[in-house]
Design a protein around this motif. Structure first.
Motif, PDB file in Angstrom:
ATOM      1  N   GLN A  50       0.831  -1.193   0.000  1.00 13.56           N
ATOM      2  CA  GLN A  50       0.000   0.000   0.000  1.00 13.56           C
ATOM      3  C   GLN A  50       0.872   1.252   0.000  1.00 13.56           C
ATOM      4  O   GLN A  50       2.085   1.175   0.195  1.00 13.56           O
ATOM      5  N   ILE A  51       0.238   2.398  -0.237  1.00 10.71           N
ATOM      6  CA  ILE A  51       0.947   3.675  -0.242  1.00 10.71           C
ATOM      7  C   ILE A  51       1.500   3.961   1.154  1.00 10.71           C
ATOM      8  O   ILE A  51       0.818   3.787   2.158  1.00 10.71           O
ATOM      9  N   SER A  52       2.752   4.376   1.193  1.00 15.09           N
ATOM     10  CA  SER A  52       3.345   4.757   2.479  1.00 15.09           C
ATOM     11  C   SER A  52       4.505   5.713   2.242  1.00 15.09           C
ATOM     12  O   SER A  52       5.079   5.748   1.151  1.00 15.09           O
ATOM     13  N   ARG A  53       4.827   6.490   3.268  1.00 11.22           N
ATOM     14  CA  ARG A  53       6.039   7.301   3.199  1.00 11.22           C
ATOM     15  C   ARG A  53       7.249   6.396   3.398  1.00 11.22           C
ATOM     16  O   ARG A  53       7.190   5.399   4.120  1.00 11.22           O
ATOM     17  N   VAL A  54       8.346   6.760   2.761  1.00 14.64           N
ATOM     18  CA  VAL A  54       9.564   5.964   2.894  1.00 14.64           C
ATOM     19  C   VAL A  54      10.129   6.094   4.301  1.00 14.64           C
ATOM     20  O   VAL A  54      10.417   5.099   4.977  1.00 14.64           O
ATOM     21  N   GLY A  55      10.308   7.336   4.781  1.00 14.60           N
ATOM     22  CA  GLY A  55      10.856   7.537   6.120  1.00 14.60           C
ATOM     23  C   GLY A  55      12.162   6.792   6.308  1.00 14.60           C
ATOM     24  O   GLY A  55      13.077   6.901   5.504  1.00 14.60           O
ATOM     25  N   ASP A  56      12.219   5.988   7.373  1.00  8.12           N
ATOM     26  CA  ASP A  56      13.448   5.240   7.668  1.00  8.12           C
ATOM     27  C   ASP A  56      13.350   3.770   7.252  1.00  8.12           C
ATOM     28  O   ASP A  56      14.146   2.939   7.688  1.00  8.12           O
ATOM     29  N   GLN A  57      12.394   3.421   6.381  1.00  8.16           N
ATOM     30  CA  GLN A  57      12.254   2.030   5.945  1.00  8.16           C
ATOM     31  C   GLN A  57      13.394   1.657   4.991  1.00  8.16           C
ATOM     32  O   GLN A  57      13.854   2.485   4.205  1.00  8.16           O
ATOM     33  N   PRO A  58      13.879   0.423   5.050  1.00 10.37           N
ATOM     34  CA  PRO A  58      14.963  -0.001   4.147  1.00 10.37           C
ATOM     35  C   PRO A  58      14.494  -0.026   2.700  1.00 10.37           C
ATOM     36  O   PRO A  58      13.380  -0.465   2.402  1.00 10.37           O
ATOM     37  N   LEU A  59      15.363   0.430   1.797  1.00  8.94           N
ATOM     38  CA  LEU A  59      15.025   0.529   0.384  1.00  8.94           C
ATOM     39  C   LEU A  59      15.688  -0.589  -0.415  1.00  8.94           C
ATOM     40  O   LEU A  59      16.679  -1.170   0.013  1.00  8.94           O
ATOM     41  N   THR A  60      15.136  -0.855  -1.583  1.00  8.68           N
ATOM     42  CA  THR A  60      15.764  -1.800  -2.502  1.00  8.68           C
ATOM     43  C   THR A  60      17.094  -1.223  -2.984  1.00  8.68           C
ATOM     44  O   THR A  60      17.343  -0.021  -2.890  1.00  8.68           O
ATOM     45  N   THR A  61      17.952  -2.085  -3.520  1.00  9.08           N
ATOM     46  CA  THR A  61      19.258  -1.636  -3.996  1.00  9.08           C
ATOM     47  C   THR A  61      19.171  -1.233  -5.468  1.00  9.08           C
ATOM     48  O   THR A  61      18.235  -1.593  -6.177  1.00  9.08           O
ATOM     49  N   ALA A  62      20.197  -0.517  -5.925  1.00 10.63           N
ATOM     50  CA  ALA A  62      20.241  -0.079  -7.317  1.00 10.63           C
ATOM     51  C   ALA A  62      20.388  -1.264  -8.266  1.00 10.63           C
ATOM     52  O   ALA A  62      19.963  -1.198  -9.426  1.00 10.63           O
ATOM     53  N   GLU A  63      20.985  -2.376  -7.820  1.00 10.64           N
ATOM     54  CA  GLU A  63      21.160  -3.555  -8.670  1.00 10.64           C
ATOM     55  C   GLU A  63      19.834  -4.245  -8.958  1.00 10.64           C
ATOM     56  O   GLU A  63      19.626  -4.802 -10.032  1.00 10.64           O
ATOM     57  N   GLU A  64      18.918  -4.195  -8.008  1.00 13.82           N
ATOM     58  CA  GLU A  64      17.678  -4.945  -8.166  1.00 13.82           C
ATOM     59  C   GLU A  64      16.476  -4.078  -8.516  1.00 13.82           C
ATOM     60  O   GLU A  64      15.383  -4.608  -8.734  1.00 13.82           O
ATOM     61  N   SER A  65      16.646  -2.767  -8.592  1.00 24.48           N
ATOM     62  CA  SER A  65      15.484  -1.910  -8.757  1.00 24.48           C
ATOM     63  C   SER A  65      15.798  -0.694  -9.612  1.00 24.48           C
ATOM     64  O   SER A  65      16.685   0.096  -9.276  1.00 24.48           O
ATOM     65  N   ARG A 125      20.223  21.441  -2.843  1.00 25.72           N
ATOM     66  CA  ARG A 125      18.928  21.100  -2.229  1.00 25.72           C
ATOM     67  C   ARG A 125      19.043  19.717  -1.597  1.00 25.72           C
ATOM     68  O   ARG A 125      19.920  18.920  -1.922  1.00 25.72           O
ATOM     69  N   GLU A 126      18.110  19.404  -0.708  1.00 28.63           N
ATOM     70  CA  GLU A 126      18.127  18.109  -0.027  1.00 28.63           C
ATOM     71  C   GLU A 126      16.735  17.509  -0.068  1.00 28.63           C
ATOM     72  O   GLU A 126      15.730  18.224   0.043  1.00 28.63           O
ATOM     73  N   LEU A 127      16.677  16.187  -0.214  1.00 29.14           N
ATOM     74  CA  LEU A 127      15.403  15.475  -0.248  1.00 29.14           C
ATOM     75  C   LEU A 127      15.288  14.618   1.004  1.00 29.14           C
ATOM     76  O   LEU A 127      15.945  13.585   1.132  1.00 29.14           O
ATOM     77  N   ASN A 128      14.449  15.042   1.912  1.00 36.25           N
ATOM     78  CA  ASN A 128      14.225  14.300   3.145  1.00 36.25           C
ATOM     79  C   ASN A 128      13.379  13.065   2.845  1.00 36.25           C
ATOM     80  O   ASN A 128      12.394  13.152   2.102  1.00 36.25           O
ATOM     81  N   PRO A 129      13.730  11.882   3.404  1.00 35.53           N
ATOM     82  CA  PRO A 129      12.946  10.667   3.141  1.00 35.53           C
ATOM     83  C   PRO A 129      11.467  10.782   3.492  1.00 35.53           C
ATOM     84  O   PRO A 129      10.637  10.045   2.955  1.00 35.53           O
ATOM     85  N   ASP A 130      11.125  11.718   4.396  1.00 38.70           N
ATOM     86  CA  ASP A 130       9.723  11.909   4.741  1.00 38.70           C
ATOM     87  C   ASP A 130       8.923  12.537   3.604  1.00 38.70           C
ATOM     88  O   ASP A 130       7.688  12.560   3.646  1.00 38.70           O
ATOM     89  N   TRP A 131       9.614  13.039   2.586  1.00 41.84           N
ATOM     90  CA  TRP A 131       8.937  13.616   1.428  1.00 41.84           C
ATOM     91  C   TRP A 131       8.976  12.665   0.225  1.00 41.84           C
ATOM     92  O   TRP A 131       8.787  13.082  -0.913  1.00 41.84           O
ATOM     93  N   ILE A 132       9.221  11.384   0.508  1.00 38.58           N
ATOM     94  CA  ILE A 132       9.207  10.362  -0.539  1.00 38.58           C
ATOM     95  C   ILE A 132       8.091   9.368  -0.214  1.00 38.58           C
ATOM     96  O   ILE A 132       8.075   8.773   0.868  1.00 38.58           O
ATOM     97  N   TRP A 133       7.168   9.212  -1.155  1.00 42.19           N
ATOM     98  CA  TRP A 133       6.093   8.228  -0.997  1.00 42.19           C
ATOM     99  C   TRP A 133       6.398   7.015  -1.871  1.00 42.19           C
ATOM    100  O   TRP A 133       7.013   7.137  -2.947  1.00 42.19           O
ATOM    101  N   ASN A 134       5.969   5.852  -1.428  1.00 46.68           N
ATOM    102  CA  ASN A 134       6.195   4.620  -2.181  1.00 46.68           C
ATOM    103  C   ASN A 134       4.866   4.014  -2.594  1.00 46.68           C
ATOM    104  O   ASN A 134       3.958   3.853  -1.771  1.00 46.68           O
ATOM    105  N   ALA A 135       4.754   3.674  -3.894  1.00 54.51           N
ATOM    106  CA  ALA A 135       3.584   2.968  -4.414  1.00 54.51           C
ATOM    107  C   ALA A 135       4.010   1.549  -4.792  1.00 54.51           C
ATOM    108  O   ALA A 135       5.062   1.364  -5.403  1.00 54.51           O
ATOM    109  N   PRO A 136       3.218   0.539  -4.453  1.00 53.32           N
ATOM    110  CA  PRO A 136       3.604  -0.843  -4.775  1.00 53.32           C
ATOM    111  C   PRO A 136       3.480  -1.183  -6.257  1.00 53.32           C
ATOM    112  O   PRO A 136       4.116  -2.115  -6.726  1.00 53.32           O
TER     113      PRO A 136
END
Length: 344
Positions: free
Chosen positions: A192-207, A225-236
């Protein structure tokens, strides 16, 4: 009972090799004998030598398996996937090769042997269950990975990092305020839709999505400029309704984003609709940039600024690679380019 080649040979009083030649090597027989065999076969209902058995003896089936990372249904409704499949099928048609679509369901691969199904494999996106890759690569058949890398297997990719860098660099030249990212499959097993926050992300090799995120962040850092993880949303998944939902969440935040960087056009089109339903004017109040350049992007109003990736050509290249029609030892990376339209 099903009539066999031996039954027909016995009925005609000839050898099994003679009957086989009538179907597969007609130059080895006289026209009269071949016509007699075929006529008798038709009368008795014999359909010819077993194609499966013949392909096993030859060690080739004339089939290439296309292993899908997503549900079968998704690949027929997603315009990026359908354009890729169109490119693959174009080359296969030219080469008289058949295509077998293989599902993403782990039990299909783990619960049975599929060695004889295909002569090679195109693996379109990383399967969610890594054991599938182990089963496929253990066969040591010609294989190509698309949109991810796997050690020892040739790969075909779009330059996702460079494309995302172009998108972000263009966006920040026109937007000085808050930036948000609508990401795609940045988090493994997300549903489901969620903010990234401090959740572990996929690697560049696999995604490819991680490569796009790295491209966004590199452009932002270069601009101070800086992109805070709280301003990144993830869609499945890349779906319009998920883009709509994620954009609404982002646009209700304070400060309200001035630029949305979307990792697919379908997410971006959903974001545009959400913004317009909230009374925002694009591009005056909000700027939106997509990724893929699907046909709808050009007809949307406002037309969508996006990154073009040659999906049809990517399909053609993948097919040529697995058939050995181009350089066998070289990975391929196709260029992505920025298409500027009204949304930014």
């Amino acid at each position: 009972m099903r009539l066999t080649l031996k039954d027909l040979a016995r009925e005609l009083g000839v050898s099994t090799a003679t009957v086989s030649n009538a179907f597969s090597r007609p130059d080895q027989l006289s026209a009269e004998l071949r016509e007699r065999i075929l006529a008798e076969a038709q009368r008795l209902g014999y359909q010819g030598p077993n194609a499966t058995a013949r392909s096993l003896r030859r060690g080739r089936t004339g089939i290439i398996g296309l292993i899908l990372a997503d549900r079968l249904q998704y690949n027929f409704e997603d315009p990026v996937a359908t354009r890729f499949l169109h490119g693959v099928s174009e080359v296969f048609d030219q080469q008289n090769v058949n295509m077998l679509l293989l599902p993403s369901r782990s039990e299909f691969y783990l619960g049975q042997s599929f060695d004889s199904l295909a002569d090679g494999y195109i693996i379109y996106g990383p399967p969610r269950d890594g054991r599938i890759l182990d089963k496929v690569t253990a066969r040591r058949k010609p294989s190509v990975t698309v949109d991810f890398n796997l050690e020892g297997v040739r790969s075909l990719n779009i330059d996702n990092f460079a494309g995302a860098h172009l998108a972000a660099a263009h966006g920040i030249r026109h937007a000085s305020g808050q930036i948000a990212v609508l990401g795609l499959r940045l988090i493994s097993d997300a549903t489901q839709i969620s903010r990234v926050g401090d959740q572990p992300l996929t690697t560049a090799e696999e995604s490819v999505s991680r490569r796009r995120l790295d491209g966004y962040q590199a452009a932002l850092l270069e601009a101070g400029r800086e992109l805070n993880p709280d301003w990144i949303w993830n869609a499945p998944e890349s779906r319009y309704e998920l883009g709509y939902q994620a954009a609404r969440e982002a646009l209700l935040c304070t400060p309200r984003p001035e630029l949305l960087l979307c990792m697919s056009d379908r997410l971006a089109l959903g974001a545009v609709a959400a913004a317009q339903d909230m009374g925002l004017v694009i591009p005056d109040d909000l700027k939106v940039i997509g990724f893929d350049d699907i046909p709808t992007a050009a007809y949307q109003r406002p037309a969508l600024t996006t990154i073009h990736q040659p999906q049809h050509e990517k399909g053609r290249q993948a097919a040529r690679m697995v058939l050995g029609l181009n350089n066998r030892s070289r990975d391929i990376v196709l260029d992505a380019r920025l298409i500027v339209r009204d949304s930014c």
